[in-house]
Design an enzyme around this catalytic site. Sequence first.
Site, mmCIF file in Angstrom:
data_model
loop_
_atom_site.group_PDB
_atom_site.id
_atom_site.type_symbol
_atom_site.label_atom_id
_atom_site.label_comp_id
_atom_site.label_asym_id
_atom_site.label_seq_id
_atom_site.Cartn_x
_atom_site.Cartn_y
_atom_site.Cartn_z
ATOM 1 N NE ARG A 1 39.334 35.746 30.170
ATOM 2 C CZ ARG A 1 40.626 35.490 29.939
ATOM 3 N NH1 ARG A 1 41.274 34.597 30.661
ATOM 4 N NH2 ARG A 1 41.267 36.130 28.987
ATOM 5 C CB CYS B 1 52.843 38.609 34.973
ATOM 6 S SG CYS B 1 53.673 37.593 33.735
#
Lengths: 342, 301
Positions: free
Chosen positions: A54, A279
């Site tokens: 996920r 990120c």
Amino acid sequence: MGTVPSALKHCLSYQHLLKEQLWIAEPPAAAHPAQEPQASGLPEYIKIVEVGPRDGLQNEKVIVPTDTKIELINQLSKTGLPAIEVTSFVSSKWVPQMADHKEVMRGIERHPGVQYPVLTPNLQGFHSAIAAGATEVSVFGAASESFSKMNINCSIEESIERFEEVTKSARNMNIPVRGYVSCALGCPYEGNVVPDKVAEVSKRLYSMGCYEISLGDTIGVGTPGSMKKMLEAVMKEIPLSALAVHCHDTYGQALANILTAIQMGVAVVDSSVAGLGGCPYAKGATGNVATEDVIYMLNGLGINTGVNLCAVMEAGNFICTALNKKTNSKVAQASFSTGTTN
Amino acid sequence: ASGAYPKRVKVVEVGPRDGLQNEKNVVPTPVKINLINMLSETGLQVIEATSFVSPKWVPQMADHTEVMQGIQKFPGISYPVLTPNLKGFQAAVAAGAKEVSIFGAASELFTQKNINCSIEESLERFEEVMKAAREANIPVRGYVSCVLGCPYEGKISAAKVAEVSKKMYSMGCYEISLGDTIGVGTPGSMREMLAVVMKEVPVGALAVHCHDTYGQALANILVALQMGVSVVDASVAGLGGCPYAQGASGNVATEDLVYMLNGLGIHTGVDLQKLMDTGTFICNALNRKTNSKVSQASCRL
């Protein structure tokens, strides 16, 4: 990665591997007294929550087909991981990578003893998840107002109200809910985040019925110093056994931060196979800490996780091949190289 | 467990020697000199400049004399150099070195493969260096390789590490740097090894030299700090791959170490921004990406 790396070939005959691959062998059943975790104040067992399918895939540039996701999760189910975050029931407008949430949920093998939580941002997502067969869900709060507004377009208080609807329904259906608190050690918009704010949001989520609170260093800026201060504040409000840490390795601090947390008694750690998931706030930088690297460290500390490191590396190799990318796991990198002479 | 941390940590910068020695690309002498000069402006107190070994063995360090003579020597900064034997020591002193290092190992097989003799024989060689250094008032730092594992022998006993460290300390090394040469150590093995070594060598004379090949370096360093170690080796931009694991990383990046120490409120005297700028310079010169995650991240707090 065309040819099978030599270390992986060893992995395929798992029994042989344990004796041959010196550095990634399972920890001894009876730990050496000097290394017994209890003696050093560390938990005996740590639950690893695998977020690769996920959180990892959601933050990868390349989108993989549904079959690949299902195969990844099935492989992870065989590694001993006790919890695997499968997908996210959010609108595909916001998160296209998770558009196939129903198919994935219905398509995966469900191994006994393994939890398969899914993200549900609101009541609608919750209902959809249950209809697709979910038996555990997660809700995502944040310790920063700016982050909450930018991420889910509402204030922390409004998000809490939304989550309360979810936890209420979940309670009625006996569905456990895990709560996440983002920006626990810093926010890309606000900068520093006050530990008391993290404690306050955590307490709200815990009080509304979340069985576990995962504290996320969303941009990886935390250090052992800030981790300690934050946990001290949160531990005043939440029992230790209900806490987890979700560290990002953007600044290379993840393992040191996780070590600090487990030294304080935290016994649940989130990680992502192959360190999947960059990120979104620092282009080109890494995100999630790699499950392989966490397990390597925990094995070395004599802490039981129930997870087979080699099997995780296999799953990591599979998904990196599918994503056409190199692994972010240093353990995997070191093991797939020409390695030690033997 | 997690007790008090040291208030100050001395960071020993090994990039120009250990780092460059283990990089594929060789940089010209002026680049090395510029690297060391830039490092000298960051607040680092110790910068390992070069190695006085035969260029037959280590071609990357062939220009040791030129580098030693070419760098600016800032007051208050030490520029140790490696000296594997008396000949190297004499060449180093002639070139202006004021501090030297010698390299031992906690593994017989590693010593055999690396310098073609036993541990005992290597220490006898070093005794010559120690004697000459004593006479010239030159401090000597001792390194012990393979303290948490050996690429040939596998597991290494903490007792062996303590034995070799004690010998080198008794010979006159003012500091012993314990090296996890292949980066296989974990906080568990680091703690166990240090507990044994600290019975033989005072913690104030110990340093750790961790490799990040398995991503464990900062966690290992954290444990060492918790046990009282206050000297840590690191390499700008994480220069220097692992010669035993092709493609894998080696030295821990100084930037990432300083970032962690800053977060712990531990004083290093090092300016992280200047350090990152230096890392950018040398990575451009080497035509490679940095191994420092702090450098890679563009998030600003």
